[in-house]
Design a protein around this motif. Structure first.
Motif, short mmCIF file in Angstrom:
data_model
loop_
_atom_site.label_atom_id
_atom_site.label_comp_id
_atom_site.label_asym_id
_atom_site.label_seq_id
_atom_site.Cartn_x
_atom_site.Cartn_y
_atom_site.Cartn_z
N ARG A 378 -18.98 -2.61 0.75
CA ARG A 378 -17.83 -2.00 0.65
C ARG A 378 -16.91 -2.32 1.80
NH1 ARG A 378 -22.45 2.85 -0.52
NH2 ARG A 378 -22.80 2.20 -2.72
N CYS A 379 -15.87 -2.11 0.77
CA CYS A 379 -14.29 -1.79 1.73
C CYS A 379 -13.69 -0.62 1.05
CB CYS A 379 -14.42 -2.78 1.97
SG CYS A 379 -12.10 -2.89 2.92
N VAL A 380 -12.99 0.46 2.34
CA VAL A 380 -12.42 1.77 1.66
C VAL A 380 -11.18 0.37 2.26
CG1 VAL A 380 -11.96 2.68 4.14
CG2 VAL A 380 -11.22 3.90 2.02
N ALA A 381 -9.83 0.22 1.32
CA ALA A 381 -8.49 -0.76 1.95
C ALA A 381 -7.07 0.20 0.73
CB ALA A 381 -8.72 -1.81 0.86
N THR A 382 -6.52 0.10 1.75
CA THR A 382 -4.45 0.43 1.67
C THR A 382 -4.13 -0.13 0.25
OG1 THR A 382 -3.64 0.15 3.16
CG2 THR A 382 -4.57 1.77 3.50
N THR A 383 -4.98 -0.81 -0.20
CA THR A 383 -4.16 -2.26 -1.04
C THR A 383 -4.12 -1.82 -2.57
OG1 THR A 383 -7.14 -3.17 -1.59
CG2 THR A 383 -5.01 -4.18 0.55
N ASN A 384 -3.95 -2.33 -3.57
CA ASN A 384 -3.68 -1.89 -5.03
C ASN A 384 -4.63 -2.18 -5.42
OD1 ASN A 384 -2.95 -4.42 -5.42
ND2 ASN A 384 -1.13 -4.48 -4.28
N ARG A 385 -5.92 -2.91 -5.48
CA ARG A 385 -6.46 -3.75 -6.83
C ARG A 385 -7.87 -3.79 -6.25
NH1 ARG A 385 -2.77 -8.64 -10.03
NH2 ARG A 385 -1.53 -6.54 -11.08
N ASN A 386 -8.91 -3.36 -6.95
CA ASN A 386 -10.28 -3.37 -7.03
C ASN A 386 -11.33 -3.97 -7.57
OD1 ASN A 386 -9.93 -0.60 -8.27
ND2 ASN A 386 -10.83 0.89 -6.78
N PHE A 387 -10.57 -4.75 -7.80
CA PHE A 387 -11.70 -5.63 -9.51
C PHE A 387 -12.65 -6.21 -8.67
CE2 PHE A 387 -7.14 -6.73 -10.98
CZ PHE A 387 -6.85 -5.33 -11.46
N GLU A 397 -17.94 -4.37 -3.19
CA GLU A 397 -17.03 -3.19 -3.87
C GLU A 397 -15.59 -2.80 -2.84
OE1 GLU A 397 -20.75 -1.06 -5.75
OE2 GLU A 397 -19.82 0.35 -3.83
N VAL A 398 -14.78 -2.23 -3.46
CA VAL A 398 -13.39 -2.43 -2.99
C VAL A 398 -13.10 -0.53 -3.36
CG1 VAL A 398 -10.89 -2.57 -2.16
CG2 VAL A 398 -12.29 -3.86 -2.49
N TYR A 399 -12.72 0.16 -2.37
CA TYR A 399 -12.43 1.62 -2.47
C TYR A 399 -10.48 1.72 -2.40
CZ TYR A 399 -17.30 2.69 -3.35
OH TYR A 399 -18.27 2.70 -3.91
N LEU A 400 -10.23 2.10 -2.78
CA LEU A 400 -8.66 2.42 -2.30
C LEU A 400 -8.30 4.14 -2.13
CD1 LEU A 400 -7.19 0.40 -5.69
CD2 LEU A 400 -8.18 -0.27 -3.92
N SER A 401 -7.39 3.80 -1.19
CA SER A 401 -6.72 4.94 -1.09
C SER A 401 -6.23 4.96 -0.14
CB SER A 401 -8.10 5.55 0.02
OG SER A 401 -8.03 4.51 1.94
N ASN A 402 -5.19 5.95 0.64
CA ASN A 402 -4.30 6.08 1.33
C ASN A 402 -4.47 5.20 2.79
OD1 ASN A 402 -4.36 8.72 3.41
ND2 ASN A 402 -4.16 9.52 1.76
N PRO A 403 -3.55 5.27 4.15
CA PRO A 403 -3.16 4.58 5.31
C PRO A 403 -5.05 5.83 5.55
CG PRO A 403 -1.97 4.42 4.84
CD PRO A 403 -2.10 5.52 3.35
N ALA A 404 -3.82 7.47 6.02
CA ALA A 404 -5.17 8.17 6.89
C ALA A 404 -6.30 8.62 6.11
CB ALA A 404 -3.99 9.53 6.14
N VAL A 405 -6.62 8.09 4.88
CA VAL A 405 -8.35 8.23 4.20
C VAL A 405 -8.82 6.96 4.99
CG1 VAL A 405 -9.82 8.60 1.74
CG2 VAL A 405 -8.07 9.75 2.33
N ALA A 406 -8.32 6.14 5.15
CA ALA A 406 -8.46 4.94 5.33
C ALA A 406 -9.23 4.50 6.85
CB ALA A 406 -7.62 3.10 5.03
N ALA A 407 -8.09 5.35 7.57
CA ALA A 407 -8.82 5.44 8.70
C ALA A 407 -9.62 5.95 9.28
CB ALA A 407 -7.17 5.84 9.91
N ALA A 408 -9.71 7.32 8.69
CA ALA A 408 -11.33 8.78 9.73
C ALA A 408 -12.19 7.86 8.03
CB ALA A 408 -10.46 9.54 8.71
#
Length: 421
Positions: A378-387, A397-408
């Motif tokens: 699983r990856c949390v990413a500040t990217t735009n797609r998680n197909f 699995e890819v989870y999309l978030s903002n940079p602060a959430v990805a860092a936390a």
């Protein structure tokens, strides 16, 4: 008197040499820029040759950016980039960006002033809609359309209907442009704006930086949008001042302009969001997602690789370490952002936190390289797609978030808010 028109309609009408246009109308327009990269460019070049073209319509109105697999990851990607490079040199393309000068295309072109307000832009990359944040009409096309654009400087459009998203009020602490667009996509679905121009307005939008606005417009395509437009205001003008190659042209929607739908949204209703697999529309508050463990965090991309994004991530990572079970990859979107990270001490923060820092590249976003996922990861990413399989193995699995959430999340080892640390 022309009928009242939206920003999208006004830009298209101006580039078609018409006083007015209506949704559904087929028009041929002059283009201000045609964009391609190291994946789509070679196909466009082959099609350019196939139609018998010998010279591009204007070497200053084409941008070629090798960013997806550059620096080259293997022989095949090297051949792709070489084809782009050879064509750029042959045609005298002004806006060809070699490794060492390039960046992720949709961060690079606004930064370098190649795109500006009032432009009509096509790009053989779906996230070309990013430039709508500057008050432009920009949209992704296929490589064949890009090839014709290279040759003629023109393209056909069907005038889209417009949707208005009016977001009023004050955003909650920690809510960014990324959270706004994830919330909206979750609300209307991945086809909720299919072939429509999305127009974002209201006091909450006006309160955002250019970085926040660019993130919103970047992901318009994830709702099916043809374009994602934010009208020019003082924030836009300050960003464009002294930066743009061409004189910006401002367009504003008329009172009485017709919209297919107007969405009225209270800013305070938008929480900090994360999109679960396998669609950007599978959006949930981070506060309800804390039990999801991760193996990797990616901070970068054409959505969130700008200097404000780097600062947000560094603020969370400062004085902390990435969780021992997590790999955190930081990718500044351009060479200028990379340099700013060094000058502001952010690079030291990332390295002290045990992040891996890459030269600008799209890399992991499309499952290219610099962070491919193994089965079940699983990856949390500040990217735009998680197909499905977007970043590697089909079971990842890819989870999309903002940079602060990805860092936390990188620090916590699971999806987390900065205040959880």
């Amino acid at each position: 008197m022309p009928r009242p028109m939206t920003i999208a309609e006004k830009i298209l009408a101006a580039h078609a040499g018409l006083d007015e246009v209506v949704p559904g109308q087929l028009i041929e327009c002059d283009l201000d820029l045609v964009l391609s990269n190291d994946i789509t460019g070679p196909i466009a070049i082959k099609e350019f040759r196939k139609i018998g073209a010998e010279k591009v319509f204007d070497p200053a109105k084409i941008a070629l950016v090798p960013d997806h697999y550059a620096p080259n990851k293997d022989i095949k990607s090297a051949e792709q980039t070489k084809m782009l490079r050879d064509f750029a040199h042959e045609q005298g393309i002004v806006h060809y960006y070699e490794v060492g000068c390039m960046g992720v295309e949709h961060a690079l072109l606004p930064e370098q002033g190649v795109v500006t307000a009032g432009d009509l832009i096509i790009g053989a990359d779906s996230h070309t809609c990013t430039y709508g944040a500057l008050g432009a009409f920009s949209t992704g096309v296929g490589s064949t359309d890009a090839a014709v654009g290279f040759a003629t400087g023109r393209a056909w459009f069907k005038v889209p209907e417009s949707l208005k998203f009016n977001i009023e009020g004050e955003l909650r602490p920690g809510v960014t442009g990324k959270d706004i667009i994830l919330y909206l996509i979750g609300m209307i679905g991945v086809d909720g704006a299919l072939y429509k121009a999305m127009e974002f307005t209201g006091s909450a939008i006006r309160s955002l930086s250019m970085e926040g606005r660019l993130a919103i417009s970047n992901m318009a395509i994830e709702a099916g949008g043809k374009a994602g437009i934010i009208e020019v205001d003082d924030v836009t003008r300050a960003y464009m001042e002294g930066r743009m190659e061409r004189t910006p042209v401002e367009y504003h929607s008329d009172p009485g302009a017709e919209y297919a739908h107007v969405y009225e949204i209270k800013a305070e209703d938008i929480p900090v969001m994360v999109s679960w697999p396998h669609l950007p529309s599978n959006a949930h508050p981070v506060a309800e997602s804390r039990d999801i463990t991760i193996d990797q965090a990616v901070i970068g991309s054409c959505t969130n690789g700008r200097i404000e994004d780097m600062r947000q991530a560094a603020e969370v990572l400062r004085g902390r370490k990435v969780h021992p079970n997590v790999r955190c990859i930081v990718i500044p979107a351009t060479q200028l952002v990379y340099r700013q990270c060094i000058e502001e001490g952010l690079m030291e923060v990332f390295l002290d936190a045990n992040c891996a820092v890459s030269t600008p590249t799209c890399g992991p976003c499309l499952g290219g390289y610099m962070g491919i996922l193994a089965a079940g990861e699983r990856c949390v990413a500040t990217t735009n797609r998680n197909f499905v399989g977007r970043m590697g193995d089909p079971t990842s699995e890819v989870y999309l978030s903002n940079p602060a959430v990805a860092a936390a999340s990188a620090v916590a080892g699971h999806l987390a808010l900065p205040e959880d640390l």
